[in-house]
Design a protein around this motif. Sequence first.
Motif, mmCIF file in Angstrom:
data_model
loop_
_atom_site.group_PDB
_atom_site.id
_atom_site.type_symbol
_atom_site.label_atom_id
_atom_site.label_comp_id
_atom_site.label_asym_id
_atom_site.label_seq_id
_atom_site.Cartn_x
_atom_site.Cartn_y
_atom_site.Cartn_z
ATOM 1 N N ARG A 267 35.594 24.537 23.144
ATOM 2 C CA ARG A 267 35.399 25.794 23.866
ATOM 3 C C ARG A 267 34.861 25.535 25.274
ATOM 4 O O ARG A 267 35.331 26.139 26.243
ATOM 5 N N TYR A 270 37.493 24.120 27.615
ATOM 6 C CA TYR A 270 38.348 25.214 28.104
ATOM 7 C C TYR A 270 37.640 26.004 29.207
ATOM 8 O O TYR A 270 38.229 26.302 30.255
ATOM 9 N N SER A 274 38.765 26.314 33.095
ATOM 10 C CA SER A 274 39.023 27.623 33.692
ATOM 11 C C SER A 274 38.255 27.792 34.996
ATOM 12 O O SER A 274 38.768 28.364 35.969
ATOM 13 N N ASP A 305 43.358 30.574 18.434
ATOM 14 C CA ASP A 305 43.329 31.235 19.739
ATOM 15 C C ASP A 305 42.802 30.328 20.847
ATOM 16 O O ASP A 305 43.253 30.408 21.997
ATOM 17 N N HIS A 309 44.718 29.402 24.248
ATOM 18 C CA HIS A 309 44.108 29.613 25.567
ATOM 19 C C HIS A 309 44.178 28.339 26.406
ATOM 20 O O HIS A 309 44.454 28.392 27.618
ATOM 21 N N LYS A 312 47.598 27.829 27.738
ATOM 22 C CA LYS A 312 47.915 28.764 28.828
ATOM 23 C C LYS A 312 47.303 28.298 30.150
ATOM 24 O O LYS A 312 47.979 28.289 31.192
ATOM 25 N N LEU A 353 45.356 39.416 24.261
ATOM 26 C CA LEU A 353 45.672 38.014 24.502
ATOM 27 C C LEU A 353 47.165 37.834 24.773
ATOM 28 O O LEU A 353 47.572 37.112 25.691
ATOM 29 N N THR A 356 48.283 38.925 28.260
ATOM 30 C CA THR A 356 48.008 37.948 29.323
ATOM 31 C C THR A 356 48.996 36.791 29.270
ATOM 32 O O THR A 356 49.389 36.256 30.318
#
Length: 377
Positions: A267, A270, A274, A305, A309, A312, A353, A356
Amino acid sequence: MILTQCAVCATELGLSLGKKCGRCSTRYCGPECQKQHWEGGGHDKLCKKIKRAGGAEQYYADTKYSEAVTVAAEACADDTKGQTCFICTQALHWKTKEGLVRGCSCRGTAGFAHVACLAEQAKILCDEAEENNLDMKVFNERWRRWHTCGLCEQEYHGVVCCALGWACWKTYVGRPETDQPRLAAMTQLGNGLSAVGRHEDALSAREAELSMKRRVGAPEHQVLIAQGNLACTYDDLGRVAEVLSLRQEVYSGTLKLHGEEHYDTLREAYNYASSLMILSRFEEAKSLLRKMIPVARRFLGESHDLTLHMNKVYAVALFEDDGSTLEDLREAVATLEDATQTARRVFGAAHPLVVTFDCALEASRATLRARETPSGK
């Protein structure tokens, strides 16, 4: 939000400054504001009522919970019309008379419930874990009911997430500061406020959460989580410089504490990637994600998920980087096509989600078309 301001002038008091009403614990910056509130602000009429409700923090939490439930039920009214709660089997809650909500990934006739029923179910499961001295792994699994649907196993979002955040906070706010569920409830409240864009209120909750965990000597992993949550809110508020330094610190600390194959590490990887993206530091973001996405696929699975993410963000880094090659752009489109298809299957087409992902996929295809089409043709 958690009460950290003077009830009259809104001066920031943190968790310890100022003074409190001796009867109900309403907070003030000083005696002048307290006197003004009593004589002209209506506190003389509310003080006993607030005390009977359990004090200012409890009274405020109960009030905000009721407001959030009303908003959530109204927002879900079209979807829930003619349905019944999968927990109590009634359309209206027997006690609160609240309507139904559904804010997860359930589809068809599944997943409709009252926020009060969801909260009671979560509380019972967590109480049983505490009473029977079950280990932390079991307790954490049961705690998931405060934010994750027990049917589709996906997290609640939007106004339902917010209502459950207030439900969780009002349930545990009366416990001692060192109590683990109370500390975790602060996290849930902050998440709920963020889910509906109330970022300034979320900031108060996040700062109070971190300050309290440090003050009571919470374990390192809990402090790291609180720092990560605070970074999320800084991001929402556009405080970019503060975000990146905190993200890097939290990712490094979490990696050192847990190693690569841990949900918290993935997490924070990520989140750090970001933040790098916001500053257009694409190469650093891509390098980190190339390292961690295979770990996420192996540890969490392709359809989780967080894995989606990460894919993406990696794809966006590929097509937004001015230095990307045609091969990079094709990889971005292929990555987003696979991730979007998986997300739509798991979450349903209407899930935020998936929306997006659709937008990112459209943008990646447009970028590829522009590069492949010779200028002027």
